[in-house]
Each structure stands twice: as structure tokens, then as C-alpha cells.
Design an enzyme around this catalytic site. Structure first.
Site, PDB file in Angstrom:
ATOM      1  N   ASP A   1       4.887  -6.787  -3.871  1.00  0.00           N
ATOM      2  CA  ASP A   1       4.483  -5.646  -4.687  1.00  0.00           C
ATOM      3  C   ASP A   1       5.410  -5.359  -5.869  1.00  0.00           C
ATOM      4  OD1 ASP A   1       6.727  -4.366  -3.490  1.00  0.00           O
ATOM      5  OD2 ASP A   1       5.463  -3.601  -1.862  1.00  0.00           O
TER       6      ASP A   1
ATOM      7  N   CYS B   1      -7.173 -26.287 -18.679  1.00  0.00           N
ATOM      8  CA  CYS B   1      -7.979 -27.135 -17.792  1.00  0.00           C
ATOM      9  C   CYS B   1      -9.090 -26.380 -17.077  1.00  0.00           C
ATOM     10  CB  CYS B   1      -7.091 -27.841 -16.774  1.00  0.00           C
ATOM     11  SG  CYS B   1      -6.427 -26.737 -15.498  1.00  0.00           S
TER      12      CYS B   1
ATOM     13  N   HIS C   1       8.392 -14.532  -0.609  1.00  0.00           N
ATOM     14  CA  HIS C   1       6.973 -14.897  -0.698  1.00  0.00           C
ATOM     15  C   HIS C   1       6.443 -14.750  -2.117  1.00  0.00           C
ATOM     16  CE1 HIS C   1       6.687 -13.887   3.876  1.00  0.00           C
ATOM     17  NE2 HIS C   1       7.292 -15.035   3.636  1.00  0.00           N
TER      18      HIS C   1
ATOM     19  N   GLU D   1       9.354   0.065  15.412  1.00  0.00           N
ATOM     20  CA  GLU D   1       9.521  -0.424  16.778  1.00  0.00           C
ATOM     21  C   GLU D   1      10.508  -1.574  16.793  1.00  0.00           C
ATOM     22  OE1 GLU D   1       5.720  -1.743  18.069  1.00  0.00           O
ATOM     23  OE2 GLU D   1       5.495  -3.245  16.500  1.00  0.00           O
TER      24      GLU D   1
ATOM     25  N   CYS E   1      10.768   4.120   7.781  1.00  0.00           N
ATOM     26  CA  CYS E   1      11.874   3.536   7.017  1.00  0.00           C
ATOM     27  C   CYS E   1      12.606   4.572   6.175  1.00  0.00           C
ATOM     28  CB  CYS E   1      11.351   2.419   6.118  1.00  0.00           C
ATOM     29  SG  CYS E   1      10.582   1.052   7.018  1.00  0.00           S
TER      30      CYS E   1
ATOM     31  N   PRO F   1      -0.586   0.119   2.134  1.00  0.00           N
ATOM     32  CA  PRO F   1      -0.639  -0.110   3.580  1.00  0.00           C
ATOM     33  C   PRO F   1       0.119  -1.374   3.962  1.00  0.00           C
ATOM     34  CG  PRO F   1      -2.729  -0.714   2.567  1.00  0.00           C
ATOM     35  CD  PRO F   1      -1.899  -0.061   1.491  1.00  0.00           C
ATOM     36  N   ASP F   2       0.621  -1.408   5.200  1.00  0.00           N
ATOM     37  CA  ASP F   2       1.263  -2.635   5.655  1.00  0.00           C
ATOM     38  C   ASP F   2       0.173  -3.655   5.989  1.00  0.00           C
ATOM     39  OD1 ASP F   2       0.222  -2.001   8.138  1.00  0.00           O
ATOM     40  OD2 ASP F   2       2.124  -1.365   8.983  1.00  0.00           O
ATOM     41  N   PHE F   3       0.559  -4.791   6.519  1.00  0.00           N
ATOM     42  CA  PHE F   3      -0.419  -5.841   6.753  1.00  0.00           C
ATOM     43  C   PHE F   3      -1.055  -5.786   8.135  1.00  0.00           C
ATOM     44  CE2 PHE F   3       1.762  -7.529   3.104  1.00  0.00           C
ATOM     45  CZ  PHE F   3       0.774  -8.221   2.423  1.00  0.00           C
ATOM     46  N   ARG F   4      -0.272  -5.462   9.160  1.00  0.00           N
ATOM     47  CA  ARG F   4      -0.742  -5.723  10.514  1.00  0.00           C
ATOM     48  C   ARG F   4      -1.030  -4.494  11.372  1.00  0.00           C
ATOM     49  NH1 ARG F   4       2.090 -10.132   8.936  1.00  0.00           N
ATOM     50  NH2 ARG F   4       1.207 -12.144   9.514  1.00  0.00           N
TER      51      ARG F   4
ATOM     52  N   CYS G   1      -1.413 -29.551 -14.168  1.00  0.00           N
ATOM     53  CA  CYS G   1      -1.396 -28.691 -15.347  1.00  0.00           C
ATOM     54  C   CYS G   1      -0.322 -27.618 -15.202  1.00  0.00           C
ATOM     55  CB  CYS G   1      -2.775 -28.055 -15.543  1.00  0.00           C
ATOM     56  SG  CYS G   1      -2.876 -26.935 -16.959  1.00  0.00           S
TER      57      CYS G   1
ATOM     58  N   GLN H   1       9.968  -9.827   1.871  1.00  0.00           N
ATOM     59  CA  GLN H   1       8.701 -10.528   2.040  1.00  0.00           C
ATOM     60  C   GLN H   1       7.620  -9.929   1.142  1.00  0.00           C
ATOM     61  OE1 GLN H   1       8.001 -11.377   6.544  1.00  0.00           O
ATOM     62  NE2 GLN H   1       9.279  -9.560   6.420  1.00  0.00           N
ATOM     63  N   ASN H   2       7.937  -8.808   0.512  1.00  0.00           N
ATOM     64  CA  ASN H   2       6.926  -8.065  -0.226  1.00  0.00           C
ATOM     65  C   ASN H   2       6.605  -8.706  -1.571  1.00  0.00           C
ATOM     66  OD1 ASN H   2       6.973  -6.289   1.896  1.00  0.00           O
ATOM     67  ND2 ASN H   2       8.361  -4.851   0.893  1.00  0.00           N
TER      68      ASN H   2
ATOM     69  N   GLY I   1      11.682  -2.335   8.108  1.00  0.00           N
ATOM     70  CA  GLY I   1      10.241  -2.338   7.877  1.00  0.00           C
ATOM     71  C   GLY I   1       9.549  -3.676   7.942  1.00  0.00           C
TER      72      GLY I   1
ATOM     73  N   SER J   1       7.871  -6.802  10.786  1.00  0.00           N
ATOM     74  CA  SER J   1       7.527  -7.194  12.155  1.00  0.00           C
ATOM     75  C   SER J   1       8.270  -8.454  12.586  1.00  0.00           C
ATOM     76  CB  SER J   1       6.016  -7.439  12.270  1.00  0.00           C
ATOM     77  OG  SER J   1       5.620  -8.498  11.392  1.00  0.00           O
TER      78      SER J   1
END
Length: 341
Positions: A125, A181, A142, A242, A259, A49-52, A155, A122-123, A217, A219
Site C-alpha cells: 500500500d 508491445c 512483496h 494473536e 497494532c 482491510p487485512d487479507f485473511r 519488453c 509485506q504491504n 500486524g 500472520s
């Protein structure tokens, strides 16, 4: 405009003709370096699933973890004191559970045709890696699950993905800790409150080399990633459910839809359909992950659900309570507690 400058693409009001114009532009041979900017939307066809999305997105479905706010699952301060919600999510997103999509096959195809300048994603996965896209061509803005390290900055001991995976898929699952640690270990994913990977900043200069920018794909709401597409000096294309960001310029091409459908249409116009499907058919699931998931998965889910529904007896005054202030017993790991100063 000089003769050797990229010809601007003029958008059309008729859905479907925009990508034909893009294909014609690519066929001219003028765009020799294509930069892609991708988000969670390119992975939804794989089952992630996407995030938003309001009802089906990851954030919307995190309510069961009793987070103080959805994004806390990727907040480094929250993780330092309560890593369990993240690792619950990590099990769902773990690399190998999902196959790359046709959009990932398109990225690989651009790489094979030596047209891919950079794939900025940004993925987390790692589906781009599983699709065979890698090296300096792939910029995981990310971070990703591909590696992990101790969160103690003094460490920072490295832990392999395989070792973290054993914790994630153990029954019951456990949070990996540093052998040196005893601090928590976190995959090399960039959380809110952390700096982006050095490779992101090292690649910024290449934006000026782009002859064509394709955004797919996303936002375009998370910065600094969302600002990248504003820095290119070339024709821009958006394939998304969109219109987003600043894609309101006359020369921008906007194709609204799923997509994979947009990629298939573009490849059809380019005459690349056969190659796209051949690459996509090579993608497989990780058999090791599938084997791990089969071990007592049903019993574990039922046990966790029962524990969440009934609650565990904890001292509500000591540990805090639910966000709505109701005095309900919930598992201690689901409570967001600020550290005592």
C-alpha cells in the site's frame, strides 16, 4: 553471555507489562539497530482491510469477482489472462486513498531517532513511503504500487505510477497496456509465481545486525517473509491481535491487541507520545486521488453492480462457467480461462 551482548527480555503473564519491559530495554541504549517486520495489520486502522480475516478481509470480500480462489487476484498466471479483478482491487487499494497510521508514525519516529535498521514490510500500500520512511531502510518484500512495467519479459517497458493511475480511475476504468508491445502492464507488486525483489535478498545479511526485532500486524504465514524473524539473533517482540509463528520462547514478548494501541502503549512507556502524535498529524490523503474518485463514482458503482447482478450474455460453453458449475451468465472478464495450448 558476554557483557556487551543484548540482555534477553523476559516475558510477563500480565498484559501491558511486557511493553514496559521492552521500553526499559530500549532506554538502556543497548539496542542501536531495531528491525521491524510488518504486515497488513498495521494498515487496518487507515481503513484498508487485512487479507485473511474470515468476514472482513480482502480475500473474503473478493467473492464478488468470481475468482477460482481468492489468492488468484495476485497470481501471475491468472493476471496474464484476466487482469481485470486485480485492477478492481487496485482501485480500492490505490496509494493516496488512505492515510498512514500511528504504527507508520512509529516507524518514522524510529528512523528519526536513528534506531531503524530495516523496516521489512509485506504491504503493497506504500503507506510506509507516505509516512516518510524510505531508502535502504525500507524493504518492500512483496513490491508496491510505486512503479509498473510490461509483463512481457522480452519488453518490460516501464510505465509511471501516474499513468497507471489514470487507467485505474478512468470512468469506466481500463487495464493499462504497453505502448511498445501491447502486453498488459502490472504494478511492481510481487505476485504468486514471481521472484521477490532483489532488494529483499540484498538486505538479508543485515538481519544479523539487529539488536531488537519487533513484529507487528502479520500472520507470519507467507514465506519466505515469515522465516525472516527466525533468523535474527536478538530479543523479539510481537504486537499482534494473536500469537503467531514461533513466538513461544520464554524470552519472546507477546502483546495481543490492535497494532496502533500496542505502539501507543510502547511510546507512552518510552516518553515518545508527543513525538508520535506530531508525526501522525502531518499525514494527509492524496488530493489528486480524492478528486479522481469523486468523478461519477456513484454512477460507476451502480452500473457495475447492475452488470454483475444481471450478467452479460456470453457463451458459457466457450468461456467456462462459475466454479460451482451452474449455468449462469457472468461478465467475461470474471471467468478464469486457461490459455489454449
Amino acid at each position: 553471555m558476554g557483557e556487551d551482548q543484548p540482555r534477553p527480555i523476559k516475558s510477563s503473564d500480565v498484559v501491558g507489562t511486557d511493553l514496559k519491559v521492552v521500553a526499559e530495554y530500549i532506554k538502556t541504549g543497548k539496542p542501536k539497530t531495531i528491525h521491524l517486520f510488518t504486515g497488513a495489520g498495521i494498515s487496518t486502522a487507515s481503513g484498508i482491510p487485512d487479507f485473511r480475516s474470515p468476514t472482513t478481509g480482502l480475500y473474503a470480500n473478493l467473492a464478488r469477482l468470481n475468482l477460482p480462489y481468492a489468492e488468484a487476484v495476485f497470481d501471475i498466471d491468472y493476471f496474464r489472462h484476466n487482469p481485470h479483478p486485480f485492477y478492481e482491487l487496485a482501485r480500492e487499494l490505490w496509494p493516496g486513498r488512505y492515510k498512514p497510521t500511528k504504527t507508520h508514525a512509529f516507524i518514522r519516529l524510529l528512523q528519526e531517532k536513528k534506531l531503524l535498521g530495516r523496516c521489512w514490510t509485506q504491504n503493497i500500500d506504500t503507506l510506509e513511503r507516505r509516512a516518510g520512511v524510505g531508502g535502504e531502510r525500507l524493504v518492500e518484500a512483496h513490491g508496491s504500487f510505486a512503479g509498473a512495467r510490461c509483463i512481457n519479459p522480452r519488453c518490460a517497458t516501464i510505465m509511471s505510477q501516474e499513468e497507471v493511475r489514470k487507467h485505474v480511475f478512468a470512468v469506466p476504468s481500463t487495464v493499462p497496456t504497453c505502448h511498445k508491445c501491447a502486453s498488459y502492464v502490472k504494478p511492481n507488486i510481487t505476485f504468486f509465481g514471481e521472484n521477490l525483489p532483489g532488494a529483499f535478498f540484498a538486505s538479508l545479511d543485515t538481519l544479523q545486525e539487529a539488536d531488537l526485532a519487533i513484529v507487528i500486524g502479520t500472520s507470519l504465514t507467507v514465506y519466505p517473509f515469515a522465516g525472516l524473524v527466525k533468523q535474527v539473533r536478538c530479543p523479539r517482540v510481537l504486537i499482534n491481535m494473536e500469537r503467531v509463528g514461533d513466538f513461544d520462547k520464554e524470552e519472546d514478548v507477546v502483546w495481543e491487541g490492535a497494532c496502533d494501541e500496542g505502539v501507543e502503549e510502547l511510546c507512552a512507556e518510552l516518553g515518545w507520545t508527543k513525538e508520535l502524535y506530531e508525526i501522525h498529524e502531518t499525514f494527509t490523503l492524496d488530493e489528486d486521488v480524492a478528486d479522481m474518485e469523486q468523478k461519477d463514482t456513484k454512477d460507476e458503482v451502480e452500473e457495475m453492480t447492475e452488470a454483475v447482478e444481471k450478467g452479460l450474455e456470453i457463451d458459457g460453453e466457450e468461456n467456462g462457467g462459475r466454479r460451482d458449475g451452474k449455468e449462469e451468465d457472468v461478465p467475461a472478464w470474471m471467468i478464469w480461462r486457461k490459455p489454449k495450448m
